[in-house]
Design a protein around this motif. Structure first.
Motif, PDB file in Angstrom:
ATOM      1  N   THR A  46       0.701  -1.095   0.102  1.00 36.40           N
ATOM      2  CA  THR A  46      -0.004  -0.083   0.239  1.00 36.40           C
ATOM      3  C   THR A  46       0.876   1.152  -0.037  1.00 36.40           C
ATOM      4  O   THR A  46       1.972   1.222   0.449  1.00 36.40           O
ATOM      5  CB  THR A  46      -0.810   0.071   1.263  1.00 36.40           C
ATOM      6  N   ALA A  47       0.376   2.319  -0.478  1.00 35.90           N
ATOM      7  CA  ALA A  47       0.884   3.832  -0.566  1.00 35.90           C
ATOM      8  C   ALA A  47      -0.133   4.667  -0.210  1.00 35.90           C
ATOM      9  O   ALA A  47      -1.131   4.687  -0.871  1.00 35.90           O
ATOM     10  CB  ALA A  47       1.533   3.933  -1.707  1.00 35.90           C
ATOM     11  N   THR A  48       0.024   5.288   1.136  1.00 31.16           N
ATOM     12  CA  THR A  48      -0.915   6.339   1.404  1.00 31.16           C
ATOM     13  C   THR A  48      -0.138   7.766   1.174  1.00 31.16           C
ATOM     14  O   THR A  48       0.646   8.331   1.666  1.00 31.16           O
ATOM     15  CB  THR A  48      -1.322   6.291   3.028  1.00 31.16           C
ATOM     16  N   VAL A  49      -0.963   8.641   0.348  1.00 34.87           N
ATOM     17  CA  VAL A  49      -0.520   9.990  -0.094  1.00 34.87           C
ATOM     18  C   VAL A  49      -1.193  10.917   0.864  1.00 34.87           C
ATOM     19  O   VAL A  49      -2.525  10.887   0.618  1.00 34.87           O
ATOM     20  CB  VAL A  49      -0.366  10.334  -1.498  1.00 34.87           C
ATOM     21  N   PRO A  50      -0.753  11.702   1.646  1.00 35.38           N
ATOM     22  CA  PRO A  50      -1.588  12.755   2.259  1.00 35.38           C
ATOM     23  C   PRO A  50      -1.915  13.925   1.599  1.00 35.38           C
ATOM     24  O   PRO A  50      -1.221  14.234   0.562  1.00 35.38           O
ATOM     25  CB  PRO A  50      -0.502  13.139   3.551  1.00 35.38           C
ATOM     26  N   ASP A  51      -3.135  14.571   1.961  1.00 31.96           N
ATOM     27  CA  ASP A  51      -3.643  15.726   1.348  1.00 31.96           C
ATOM     28  C   ASP A  51      -2.614  16.758   1.306  1.00 31.96           C
ATOM     29  O   ASP A  51      -1.626  16.960   2.060  1.00 31.96           O
ATOM     30  CB  ASP A  51      -4.824  16.221   1.864  1.00 31.96           C
ATOM     31  N   GLY A  52      -2.537  17.500   0.275  1.00 32.01           N
ATOM     32  CA  GLY A  52      -1.505  18.638  -0.023  1.00 32.01           C
ATOM     33  C   GLY A  52      -0.421  18.296  -0.625  1.00 32.01           C
ATOM     34  O   GLY A  52       0.559  19.147  -1.084  1.00 32.01           O
ATOM     35  N   MET A  53      -0.154  17.017  -1.133  1.00 29.11           N
ATOM     36  CA  MET A  53       1.414  16.690  -1.998  1.00 29.11           C
ATOM     37  C   MET A  53       1.005  17.082  -3.630  1.00 29.11           C
ATOM     38  O   MET A  53      -0.226  16.561  -3.852  1.00 29.11           O
ATOM     39  CB  MET A  53       1.284  15.148  -1.624  1.00 29.11           C
ATOM     40  N   LYS A  54       1.896  17.141  -4.163  1.00 24.66           N
ATOM     41  CA  LYS A  54       1.989  17.191  -5.686  1.00 24.66           C
ATOM     42  C   LYS A  54       1.713  15.988  -6.170  1.00 24.66           C
ATOM     43  O   LYS A  54       2.802  15.124  -5.834  1.00 24.66           O
ATOM     44  CB  LYS A  54       3.141  18.124  -5.999  1.00 24.66           C
ATOM     45  N   ASP A 101       9.721   8.966  -5.646  1.00 23.88           N
ATOM     46  CA  ASP A 101       8.357   9.700  -5.575  1.00 23.88           C
ATOM     47  C   ASP A 101       7.278   9.020  -6.157  1.00 23.88           C
ATOM     48  O   ASP A 101       5.937   9.401  -5.845  1.00 23.88           O
ATOM     49  CB  ASP A 101       8.450  11.093  -5.898  1.00 23.88           C
ATOM     50  N   ILE A 102       7.527   7.832  -7.078  1.00 20.67           N
ATOM     51  CA  ILE A 102       6.388   6.829  -7.637  1.00 20.67           C
ATOM     52  C   ILE A 102       5.761   6.120  -6.622  1.00 20.67           C
ATOM     53  O   ILE A 102       6.358   5.647  -5.719  1.00 20.67           O
ATOM     54  CB  ILE A 102       6.970   5.978  -8.759  1.00 20.67           C
ATOM     55  N   VAL A 103       4.415   6.114  -6.509  1.00 16.24           N
ATOM     56  CA  VAL A 103       3.583   5.443  -5.566  1.00 16.24           C
ATOM     57  C   VAL A 103       2.857   4.489  -6.155  1.00 16.24           C
ATOM     58  O   VAL A 103       2.413   3.811  -5.391  1.00 16.24           O
ATOM     59  CB  VAL A 103       2.694   6.675  -4.707  1.00 16.24           C
ATOM     60  N   LYS A 104       2.518   4.663  -7.522  1.00 16.62           N
ATOM     61  CA  LYS A 104       1.951   3.556  -8.219  1.00 16.62           C
ATOM     62  C   LYS A 104       2.145   3.205  -9.787  1.00 16.62           C
ATOM     63  O   LYS A 104       2.555   4.427 -10.280  1.00 16.62           O
ATOM     64  CB  LYS A 104       0.251   3.978  -8.001  1.00 16.62           C
ATOM     65  N   PRO A 140       7.111   1.544  -4.963  1.00 15.06           N
ATOM     66  CA  PRO A 140       5.870   1.818  -5.396  1.00 15.06           C
ATOM     67  C   PRO A 140       4.863   0.539  -5.372  1.00 15.06           C
ATOM     68  O   PRO A 140       5.496  -0.623  -5.619  1.00 15.06           O
ATOM     69  CB  PRO A 140       5.922   2.201  -6.845  1.00 15.06           C
ATOM     70  N   THR A 141       3.562   0.955  -5.142  1.00 16.84           N
ATOM     71  CA  THR A 141       2.684  -0.212  -5.347  1.00 16.84           C
ATOM     72  C   THR A 141       2.560  -0.596  -6.977  1.00 16.84           C
ATOM     73  O   THR A 141       2.973   0.417  -7.991  1.00 16.84           O
ATOM     74  CB  THR A 141       1.134   0.182  -4.965  1.00 16.84           C
ATOM     75  N   ILE A 159       4.680   1.200 -19.289  1.00 11.25           N
ATOM     76  CA  ILE A 159       4.606   1.542 -18.031  1.00 11.25           C
ATOM     77  C   ILE A 159       3.819   2.654 -17.881  1.00 11.25           C
ATOM     78  O   ILE A 159       4.486   3.971 -18.436  1.00 11.25           O
ATOM     79  CB  ILE A 159       5.836   1.434 -17.251  1.00 11.25           C
ATOM     80  N   GLU A 160       3.003   2.887 -17.186  1.00 15.08           N
ATOM     81  CA  GLU A 160       2.451   4.078 -16.676  1.00 15.08           C
ATOM     82  C   GLU A 160       2.713   4.254 -14.982  1.00 15.08           C
ATOM     83  O   GLU A 160       2.744   3.214 -14.249  1.00 15.08           O
ATOM     84  CB  GLU A 160       0.910   4.363 -16.857  1.00 15.08           C
ATOM     85  N   ALA A 161       2.710   5.566 -14.524  1.00 17.69           N
ATOM     86  CA  ALA A 161       2.961   5.664 -13.068  1.00 17.69           C
ATOM     87  C   ALA A 161       2.307   6.819 -12.503  1.00 17.69           C
ATOM     88  O   ALA A 161       1.900   7.821 -13.270  1.00 17.69           O
ATOM     89  CB  ALA A 161       4.666   5.977 -12.904  1.00 17.69           C
ATOM     90  N   ILE A 162       2.248   7.193 -11.297  1.00 17.58           N
ATOM     91  CA  ILE A 162       1.823   7.999 -10.377  1.00 17.58           C
ATOM     92  C   ILE A 162       2.942   8.460  -9.456  1.00 17.58           C
ATOM     93  O   ILE A 162       3.317   7.465  -8.698  1.00 17.58           O
ATOM     94  CB  ILE A 162       0.587   8.048  -9.784  1.00 17.58           C
ATOM     95  N   ALA A 163       3.255   9.640  -9.482  1.00 17.65           N
ATOM     96  CA  ALA A 163       4.314  10.053  -8.642  1.00 17.65           C
ATOM     97  C   ALA A 163       3.791  11.183  -7.243  1.00 17.65           C
ATOM     98  O   ALA A 163       2.492  12.072  -7.771  1.00 17.65           O
ATOM     99  CB  ALA A 163       5.522  10.552  -9.037  1.00 17.65           C
TER     100      ALA A 163
END
Length: 167
Positions: A46-54, A101-104, A140-141, A159-163
């Motif tokens: 899992t990866a939890t991204v807090p509010d306010g992150m770019k 910084d990649i989370v997914k 990353p997940t 490959i696609e990603a979310i950072a």
């Protein structure tokens, strides 16, 4: 004269209250992505991204040919994965971010031979050089999906990603 002394006393009291309030305010914790998973695993569970992150969404990225004069020769799954992750790294660095910084990620793999199996072992070998290393410990997940084909017959990886990163 009396009014000016009162004004000075009031201003001094206001400054003291403001300073005290600033000292009493708790420091904000830095924004950090929380990741869970097995320490020996290749990916995070899992990866939890807090509010306010770019947050940055990286479109499906495909490999570049090692020799531009031979655009259909993209190499095997290992070479294509290395090409893609190297391009993603450069893209993120250009934005002030890193592979950490990649989370997914979503990985699309094609079997090199019709009716064959995707070469996830080769993809994972390259993946492990970018994630979960002493220099870059974040993982990353990820979802890895075998698909029938991509845009070119010799293309085996996309490959696609979310950072996400604190501003």
């Amino acid at each position: 004269m009396r009014n000016s002394k009162s004004l000075v006393v009031c201003l001094a009291a206001a400054c003291a209250l403001t300073a005290g309030a600033a000292e009493a305010a708790p420091a904000k914790a830095p924004l950090v992505v929380e990741r869970t998973g097995m320490p020996t695993g290749v990916i995070a569970s899992t990866a939890t991204v807090p509010d306010g992150m770019k947050t940055v969404y990286i479109s499906g990225t495909t490999p570049s040919p090692p020799d531009p004069a031979k655009p259909e020769e993209l190499g095997d799954t290992r070479a294509q994965t290395l090409s893609i992750l190297t391009k993603m790294k450069a893209t993120l660095e250009g934005m002030g971010m890193s592979m950490g910084d990649i989370v997914k990620m979503t990985v699309f793999l094609v079997a090199p031979t019709p009716g064959g199996k995707m070469d996830s072992a080769a993809m994972n070998d390259v993946f492990k050089t970018f994630f979960g290393t002493p220099e870059q410990p974040n993982k990353p997940t990820r979802s890895t999906i075998q698909i029938a084909a991509l845009g070119r017959p010799t293309m085996y990886v996309e490959i696609e990603a979310i950072a996400a990163k604190a501003p």
